[in-house]
Motif scaffolding. Structure first.
Motif, PDB file in Angstrom:
ATOM      1  N   UNK A 166       0.838  -1.191   0.000  1.00 52.43           N
ATOM      2  CA  UNK A 166       0.000   0.000   0.000  1.00 52.43           C
ATOM      3  C   UNK A 166       0.875   1.244   0.000  1.00 52.43           C
ATOM      4  N   UNK A 167       0.397   2.275  -0.665  1.00 50.00           N
ATOM      5  CA  UNK A 167       1.008   3.596  -0.542  1.00 50.00           C
ATOM      6  C   UNK A 167       0.440   4.261   0.716  1.00 50.00           C
ATOM      7  N   UNK A 168       1.319   4.835   1.521  1.00 48.20           N
ATOM      8  CA  UNK A 168       0.883   5.446   2.774  1.00 48.20           C
ATOM      9  C   UNK A 168       1.330   6.908   2.835  1.00 48.20           C
ATOM     10  N   UNK A 169       0.422   7.749   3.279  1.00 46.27           N
ATOM     11  CA  UNK A 169       0.715   9.170   3.453  1.00 46.27           C
ATOM     12  C   UNK A 169       1.242   9.369   4.867  1.00 46.27           C
ATOM     13  N   UNK A 170       2.499   9.794   4.979  1.00 42.36           N
ATOM     14  CA  UNK A 170       3.154   9.837   6.282  1.00 42.36           C
ATOM     15  C   UNK A 170       3.864  11.169   6.498  1.00 42.36           C
ATOM     16  N   UNK A 239      10.226  18.005   7.344  1.00 40.41           N
ATOM     17  CA  UNK A 239      10.243  18.975   6.246  1.00 40.41           C
ATOM     18  C   UNK A 239       8.951  18.964   5.460  1.00 40.41           C
ATOM     19  N   UNK A 240       8.264  17.831   5.387  1.00 40.76           N
ATOM     20  CA  UNK A 240       7.030  17.766   4.624  1.00 40.76           C
ATOM     21  C   UNK A 240       6.387  16.398   4.721  1.00 40.76           C
ATOM     22  N   UNK A 241       5.292  16.246   3.964  1.00 38.06           N
ATOM     23  CA  UNK A 241       4.549  14.997   3.880  1.00 38.06           C
ATOM     24  C   UNK A 241       4.993  14.233   2.647  1.00 38.06           C
ATOM     25  N   UNK A 242       4.799  12.906   2.655  1.00 42.69           N
ATOM     26  CA  UNK A 242       5.128  12.111   1.479  1.00 42.69           C
ATOM     27  C   UNK A 242       4.203  10.903   1.392  1.00 42.69           C
ATOM     28  N   UNK A 249       8.669   2.156   4.563  1.00 43.59           N
ATOM     29  CA  UNK A 249       8.304   2.893   5.772  1.00 43.59           C
ATOM     30  C   UNK A 249       8.184   2.032   7.020  1.00 43.59           C
ATOM     31  N   UNK A 250       8.229   0.699   6.851  1.00 44.93           N
ATOM     32  CA  UNK A 250       7.895  -0.194   7.953  1.00 44.93           C
ATOM     33  C   UNK A 250       8.674   0.126   9.236  1.00 44.93           C
ATOM     34  N   UNK A 261      -0.392  10.352   8.298  1.00 42.18           N
ATOM     35  CA  UNK A 261      -0.780  11.761   8.367  1.00 42.18           C
ATOM     36  C   UNK A 261      -2.281  11.947   8.511  1.00 42.18           C
ATOM     37  N   UNK A 262      -3.069  11.047   7.886  1.00 41.71           N
ATOM     38  CA  UNK A 262      -4.527  11.162   7.920  1.00 41.71           C
ATOM     39  C   UNK A 262      -5.128   9.838   8.384  1.00 41.71           C
ATOM     40  N   UNK A 263      -5.844   9.812   9.467  1.00 39.31           N
ATOM     41  CA  UNK A 263      -6.438   8.554   9.940  1.00 39.31           C
ATOM     42  C   UNK A 263      -7.392   7.968   8.898  1.00 39.31           C
ATOM     43  N   UNK A 264      -7.190   6.698   8.574  1.00 35.19           N
ATOM     44  CA  UNK A 264      -8.119   6.007   7.690  1.00 35.19           C
ATOM     45  C   UNK A 264      -7.896   6.201   6.207  1.00 35.19           C
TER      46      UNK A 264
END
Length: 317
Positions: A166-170, A239-242, A249-250, A261-264
């Motif tokens: 999965x792509x995750x926004x972190x 520095x920012x979101x990705x 990322x594990x 960064x965003x729940x759900x």
């Protein structure tokens, strides 16, 4: 009563390929035979594993809960057969492999030494590059390819699924706090982004909520790089979101250095494929050295990141 191992193997192939016809081709069976095997397994389990329509095939919640274990059974069986079949022949030669930089560093690097130790007459020549290399015109005989969605890439050879991710926004916990603990994609519009240059639209992030809702958010690019690994130090620094694949990322997510960064909300599904060049789609048509590498990677990688994918898919049902 013995388990229906054939049924579980066929189930795993159908789930990977997305259709009975594609699974039948990869298995060397007819589509009616594949359909009968799945029907037999569903009758035995008293559960429906696939939702079927004229144009679409998808896993039910029961199918999703079984998929990872079925894939492990299939990979273990193929690994055992590959070892026994090739034991006398001692696979040898050089494998010329192309792979994406991030996946090569994070996933292939840790597992390949054991493969080379097991097969001392095999050598590997590996090229790591996030750009899509020309396999037919190049010097490679195999490649790892990562595609969005669940369908295999178009190939003149064979495409074999290794795992899904999965792509995750972190972001860092500190940045999330500065952003006021955002709750919706709109809360992140125009915020600082760390962008992957090889994406079609690096600054436009497409997200999906666990309830099925979809949204897009455009970030302000602070850094754009063609290597996801180079974004990690800036991510940890706040520095920012990705939006990055979870295999990169594990460790940071487990340690708390990075957070969702965003729940759900999550990005697209990614499928990781082992591509072969210049031979047919079946394993039997591969050189022995490629056959044992594929079996090894399926066994070594299959359970590492696809569990997150399965869990995320379960939540969206």
């Amino acid at each position: 009563m013995l388990p229906d191992l054939e049924g579980w193997a066929v189930f795993a192939r159908v789930a990977e390929s997305g259709s009975f016809a594609s699974a039948a081709r990869s298995l060397g069976l007819s589509a009616p035979t594949v359909s009968k095997v799945i029907a037999r397994l569903e009758h035995r389990l008293k559960a429906t594993l696939f939702q079927r329509s004229a144009r679409h095939l998808s896993l039910t919640s029961a199918g999703i809960s079984c998929l990872e274990r079925a894939r492990r059974m299939l990979a273990d069986g193929e690994w055992l057969e590959a070892e026994l079949r090739e034991g006398a022949a001692n696979p040898r030669g050089t494998i010329r492999l192309a792979a994406p930089m991030g996946f090569g560093l994070d996933m292939l690097g840790p597992v390949l030494p054991a493969f080379l130790e097991r097969y001392p007459e095999i050598s590997m020549d590996i090229d790591l590059d996030d750009r899509t290399v020309d396999l037919l015109g190049g010097r490679f005989e195999a490649a790892v390819r990562i595609t969005p969605g669940e369908l295999p890439p178009v190939s003149s050879g064979g495409a074999h699924l290794l795992c899904r991710s999965m792509m995750r926004l972190v972001c860092s916990p500190e940045l999330k706090a500065r952003l006021g603990a955002p709750e919706t994609p709109d809360d992140l519009s125009g915020k600082a982004g760390l962008l992957y240059a090889n994406a079609d639209l690096p600054d436009l992030l497409r997200l999906k909520h666990q309830n099925g809702e979809q949204a897009s958010v455009r970030l302000h690019g602070r850094m754009t790089v063609n290597s996801g690994d180079m974004l990690l130090p800036a991510l940890r620094n706040g520095t920012g979101l990705a939006l990055l694949p979870d295999f990169m990322l594990r460790k940071d997510l487990e340690s708390g250095r990075l957070v969702e960064a965003l729940p759900g909300w999550q990005g697209n599904v990614l499928s990781v494929w082992f591509m072969v060049v210049g031979c047919g789609a079946t394993r039997q048509q591969m050189p022995a050295r490629l056959r044992v590498l594929l079996a090894y990677l399926e066994r070594a990688l299959g359970g590492k990141i696809s569990q997150d994918y399965s869990a995320a898919q379960e939540k969206t049902r």
